[in-house]
Motif scaffolding. Structure first.
Motif, short mmCIF file in Angstrom:
data_model
loop_
_atom_site.label_atom_id
_atom_site.label_comp_id
_atom_site.label_asym_id
_atom_site.label_seq_id
_atom_site.Cartn_x
_atom_site.Cartn_y
_atom_site.Cartn_z
N HIS A 79 3.21 94.65 56.21
CA HIS A 79 3.78 93.58 57.04
C HIS A 79 2.93 92.31 56.98
O HIS A 79 3.48 91.21 56.89
N LEU A 80 1.62 92.47 57.00
CA LEU A 80 0.76 91.29 56.87
C LEU A 80 0.90 90.67 55.48
O LEU A 80 1.04 89.45 55.35
N LEU A 81 0.91 91.50 54.44
CA LEU A 81 1.07 90.96 53.08
C LEU A 81 2.41 90.27 52.91
O LEU A 81 2.50 89.22 52.25
N SER A 82 3.46 90.80 53.51
CA SER A 82 4.78 90.17 53.44
C SER A 82 4.77 88.80 54.11
O SER A 82 5.34 87.84 53.59
N ALA A 83 4.12 88.71 55.26
CA ALA A 83 4.03 87.42 55.95
C ALA A 83 3.25 86.42 55.10
O ALA A 83 3.63 85.24 55.02
N CYS A 84 2.18 86.87 54.45
CA CYS A 84 1.40 85.99 53.57
C CYS A 84 2.25 85.48 52.42
O CYS A 84 2.22 84.28 52.10
#
Length: 164
Positions: A79-84
């Motif tokens: 989820h964090l990588l997707s937001a990035c």
């Protein structure tokens, strides 16, 4: 289409429980220099080992994305990588005091809001880009991916305008 690399303007923090471990963890998102990429630092372990957020470090995970370097793991990073990716944050230091990122609401939205709160800052170097100039196909079992070059330049290829 070429663009400059980006990071965040200031450090922000977030805490919550991991979905699979159920353990409370806190993370800090910190600005990073150009060319750093996204690095996960396990602050709870001796010498604060770092695990890069790239496919080269994918470990076996059940229902979540696990990054692993040697015996050090970071879980539920998707989820964090997707937001990035969505906000085009290329360089980021993620300091984590446990093995799993907080699940938040189970989506990338809380992380996207956190990145927007930190502010996104353009850096001085170009982001390396991959140009596909001929069709490429990859298959593994029943899964396959085909990438073909575009016949024209897409004005939206540099990202999305996301407002919350």
């Amino acid at each position: 289409m070429a663009r400059k690399q980006q990071t965040i303007k200031k450090t922000v923090e977030y805490s919550g429980k991991g979905l699979f471990t159920g353990k409370e963890s806190q993370l800090r998102l910190c600005p990073a220099e150009t060319g750093t990429g996204i690095l996960f630092t396990r602050m709870d372990l001796p010498d604060s080992p770092v695990v890069p957020g790239t496919a080269d470090f994918l470990g076996g995970g059940y229902n979540c994305t696990v990054l692993r370097q040697n015996d050090v793991e970071v879980k539920t990073v998707e989820h964090l990588l997707s937001a990035c990716i969505g906000l085009q944050v290329d360089n980021l230091i993620v300091e984590l005091d446990g093995e799993e990122l907080p699940v938040a609401d189970g989506s990338a939205l809380p992380y996207a809001k956190l990145l927007k709160k930190a502010g996104i800052e353009e850096q001085n170097e170009q982001k390396p880009t991959l140009l596909i100039d001929e069709p490429v196909a990859v298959s593994d079992g029943n899964a396959s991916v085909l990438a073909v070059p575009s016949s024209e330049e897409d004005p939206n290829a540099t990202g999305l305008d996301i407002n919350f």
